[in-house]
Enzyme design. Structure first.
Site, short mmCIF file in Angstrom:
data_model
loop_
_atom_site.label_atom_id
_atom_site.label_comp_id
_atom_site.label_asym_id
_atom_site.label_seq_id
_atom_site.Cartn_x
_atom_site.Cartn_y
_atom_site.Cartn_z
N GLN A 1 0.84 -1.19 0.00
CA GLN A 1 0.00 0.00 0.00
C GLN A 1 0.87 1.24 0.00
OE1 GLN A 1 0.30 1.60 2.99
NE2 GLN A 1 1.10 -0.08 4.22
N SER B 1 0.27 6.61 3.14
CA SER B 1 0.87 7.66 3.95
C SER B 1 1.97 8.40 3.20
CB SER B 1 1.49 7.07 5.22
OG SER B 1 0.50 6.53 6.04
N GLU C 1 -12.95 -3.11 5.27
CA GLU C 1 -11.67 -3.78 5.52
C GLU C 1 -11.30 -3.70 6.99
OE1 GLU C 1 -10.79 -1.31 1.70
OE2 GLU C 1 -9.69 -0.88 3.53
N ASN D 1 -5.62 4.98 16.67
CA ASN D 1 -6.83 4.75 17.46
C ASN D 1 -7.49 6.05 17.93
OD1 ASN D 1 -6.22 2.12 16.99
ND2 ASN D 1 -6.36 1.45 19.13
N GLU D 2 -6.70 7.11 18.08
CA GLU D 2 -7.31 8.39 18.45
C GLU D 2 -8.26 8.85 17.34
OE1 GLU D 2 -4.17 7.60 18.82
OE2 GLU D 2 -3.78 7.90 20.95
#
Lengths: 362, 383
Positions: B125, B128, B243, B366-367
């Site tokens: 992938q 980022s 996903e 997770n934030e």
């Protein structure tokens, strides 16, 4: 494999929810809870008219013949709307016990009365030191060990039981210590049969409370979401701050992952699978954790208002705290899970792996 | 509600179990974060593909066997329960695959999916960028249209196993004047194209687990775009939920870790019980892994009733990543001073512990997931 509810079950839940939303608003409950009896015969008969008391009464006794699976939705509604113990105890826990008895004149008559909403039954079980709603019950299901060491289950009229009330921080609770004398006439079943029934009743009581705790958790979350969306500080709704959001997201996650654990337990109890006991304890623990976190984060995001009598959060928070140790406290259920897990893995490795989410397969 | 498997489902389970029994590598494969291990895993993937077990949910004409979601869960349970190798091509198979399935043209599906299922093409992938992490809409790598081609310039990073992979996929800014979510397109780029430079990044386990990818006037044909020009964000988001929710981290993997944790505890019980809380921590983690599996089954039920899942996938991501971390932390507590050793039987726990540190960070920190849950599930105002 079908992990869904039927359209009927979902529609019934929806109907009960809509009914309780208008008939059991917090201001109504506060008034009822302030009375001596803490119960409203009027509200009770209205709920019976909705069919809830007939839900798990067998069809031949005038009920709908549904079981634990359907109740796993209903107990959430009872919890969400803060309906006191007597409803779930009579219509679900006691009815489950009576339904498991062989058909007979007395048993059938009791079940018919339950279905019609005319009989309130309190259930005494060794795991609870006090009996809920003994005072206002018509009939009590109680057990004791006779001089031969056999367990006996008795159904005894309220008038024959001495009741010493205790008050609880949860204003909806009507708890009592009871004393009573078994008679030949009150004996329902004894020995192994009684033991099996009592074990099943403990599981059903625990599941009933688990469902109510999950409903309470959802109610506390909803109240908190409403509050933080309208309360403003620093010129904006406090619900826009990440610290507040994350508190409530964590509650949502706890609820989301407790729900299917509750449903698996309900199904296993209804089908009486060998894993039912383990699943029930897992469900009770998951729902305890959801309610406990919803209370803790709920009061936190309410700020000082959460500590007041005025704001409704307190009703549901205190009811959660009262129900958490009811029908087997946290330690009791955790110990059951630990013992079951460690002994099963020692005996059969596969029974604890990914292949065994619904019990041992092939 | 009926929580037992049908005869057909049980037969499928038995078939998978038997096949794995006969075909599992005798020795564990080398880490897929090394070149040799990567190729070993590719061989294993080909073997799975030949048995039509690599992508069981895909249609038969694309190399799968048309299984439904329950059968997929069963496959995963047997696969991870048997201790089979990690899936080296999962970024392609589980992230890009479903995207192509939903948004790809027929030609794209035929060209890419069977080769992906067979791991003839290995995918990395490329989301980022150095300045676009949690804030992915800040992507600045450009792909400017030139005739029937896009010319790509820019840099991607944290691209898992990119130094070994054959292709990458990600979002690129095809409208140079655009900003944020607009003007992005979803492109597939061969990593052997002229102008591509891949520089490995050593992860904290010392292995080249991910990489930076530099694009210097890299030309890709327009038919490598999935969805319309400028619609990349929509395409990426439409599948991101599913996903993250179900496919990326199937419950079986965590249930297998949970079972091993119980075994680790029982094997070290005398010492471990010096802390009386440890038994309960183990049992809770095991119950949490089951809760994650039950939630997957329940989600499958909801999907079968025609419901859509959305922000629930963010809740899943929080749950599995923290569960994985928790289980490995408990294992390290049980292992005590042995935990740090990199050359003994317990090292797999150490490796898992290190990898688990990344869970709450990758695939959307997770934030960010908690913000999504609060805003989209609970309806709280944006910050």
């Amino acid at each position: 494999m079908d992990f869904t509810f039927t359209e009927d079950e979902l529609a019934f839940r929806e109907a009960i929810s809509r009914f309780l939303m208008t008939e059991a608003a917090p201001e109504t409950l506060r008034e009822i809870w302030e009375t001596d009896s803490g119960r409203s015969p009027e509200l009770r008969s209205k709920i019976a008219e909705q069919g809830l008391t007939a839900l798990s009464v067998p069809e031949e006794a005038g009920g709908l013949g549904l079981g634990d699976v359907a109740w796993s939705l209903m107990t959430q509604e009872l919890g969400y709307y803060g309906i006191p113990d007597s409803m779930a105890d009579s219509a679900y826990v006691a009815t489950g016990l009576l339904s498991a008895l062989p058909a007979g004149e007395k048993r059938d008559a009791w079940l018919e009365q339950v279905a019609a909403g005319e009989l309130r039954i309190a259930v005494g079980h060794g795991c609870n030191s006090l009996v809920a709603d003994a005072q206002s019950a018509d009939l009590l299901l109680l057990h004791h060990t006779n001089h031969n060491g056999d367990i006996e289950l008795h159904a005894i009229e309220r008038a024959l039981v001495d009741v010493t009330p205790h008050s609880s921080i949860d204003s909806s609770r009507r708890l009592a210590r009871i004393s009573w004398q078994p008679t030949d006439d009150s004996l329902v079943v004894s020995g192994d049969d009684a033991e099996v029934l009592l074990a099943e009743t403990l599981n059903r009581g625990a599941l009933s409370v688990a469902g109510q705790l999950l409903g309470l958790a959802q109610r506390m979350l909803d109240l908190s979401v409403d509050y933080v969306a309208q309360r403003k500080q620093f010129g904006r709704a406090i619900g826009s701050f990440q610290a507040v959001k994350h508190h409530l997201a964590d509650v949502a996650a706890k609820i989301e992952f407790a729900r299917p654990v509750l449903y698996r337990a309900a199904w296993a109890l209804q089908k009486q699978t060998p894993d039912a006991e383990l699943y029930v304890s897992q469900a009770k623990l998951a729902c305890i954790d959801a309610a406990a976190l919803a209370a803790r984060h709920g009061i936190q995001v309410h700020g000082a208002m959460g500590y007041t009598w005025e704001v409704d959060l307190q009703m549901f928070m205190k009811r959660s705290w009262a129900l958490i140790p009811s029908w087997g406290d946290r330690s009791f259920h955790q110990a059951r899970v630990n013992d079951n897990l460690f002994s099963r893995v020692a005996a059969d490795n596969q029974s604890a792996g990914p292949e065994s989410t619904f019990g041992r397969q092939i | 509600m009926e929580l037992t498997y049908t005869e057909k489902q049980q037969a499928f389970r038995a078939e998978v179990r038997q096949w794995l029994k006969e075909n599992l590598p005798a020795e564990p494969l080398a880490s897929y974060d090394t070149k040799a291990g990567f190729e070993q895993h590719r061989e294993w993937e080909r073997k799975l593909f030949d048995a039509r077990l690599s992508m069981v949910m895909w249609p038969t004409e694309l190399g799968g066997r048309g299984c439904d979601l329950i059968e997929w869960l069963i496959f995963e349970e047997e696969y991870y329960g048997a201790g089979a190798p990690m899936r080296v091509n999962q970024n392609g198979q589980l992230l890009l695959g479903p995207t192509l399935m939903e948004f790809g043209t027929q030609a794209q599906k035929e060209k890419f999916l069977p080769r992906m299922a067979a791991s003839d093409d290995m995918w990395a992938q490329a989301w980022s960028e150095p300045n676009a992490g949690s804030d992915m809409a800040a992507i600045s790598s450009k792909a400017i249209r030139d005739g029937d081609e896009y010319v790509i310039n820019g840099q991607k990073t944290w691209s898992t196993r990119a130094i070994f992979a054959d292709w990458c996929f990600g979002l690129f800014r095809t409208d140079a004047e655009s900003s944020r979510h607009h003007g992005l397109s979803y492109l597939m780029v061969p990593l052997d194209a002229p102008g591509v430079t891949i520089r490995p990044i050593k992860a904290l386990n010392g292995k080249q687990a991910f990489a930076e990818i530099f694009f210097d006037n890299v030309r890709v044909p327009v038919e490598n775009r999935i969805g319309d020009d400028g619609q990349g964000w929509k395409v990426a988001m439409a599948t991101a939920g599913f996903e993250r929710g179900l496919l990326l981290r199937s419950p079986a993997r965590f249930q297998q870790t949970a079972r091993k944790l119980v075994q680790l505890y029982l094997a070290n019980r005398r010492a471990a019980d010096a802390d009386p809380a440890i038994a309960t921590k183990v049992a809770q983690a095991w119950s949490d892994a089951q809760a994650y599996a039950l939630s997957a089954y329940y989600t499958v039920g909801r999907l079968s009733r025609g419901e859509k899942i959305g922000a629930e996938s963010s809740i899943n991501k929080i749950f599995w990543s923290e569960l994985d971390l928790n289980m490995h932390q408990i294992a390290m507590d049980i292992l005590g001073a042995q935990g740090e050793l990199t050359d003994c039987a317990s090292t797999s726990w150490l490796e898992g512990f290190l990898f688990a540190q990344a869970g709450p960070i990758y695939a959307g920190a997770n934030e960010i997931q908690r913000n999504i849950v609060a805003e989209r599930m609970l309806g709280l105002p944006k910050g």
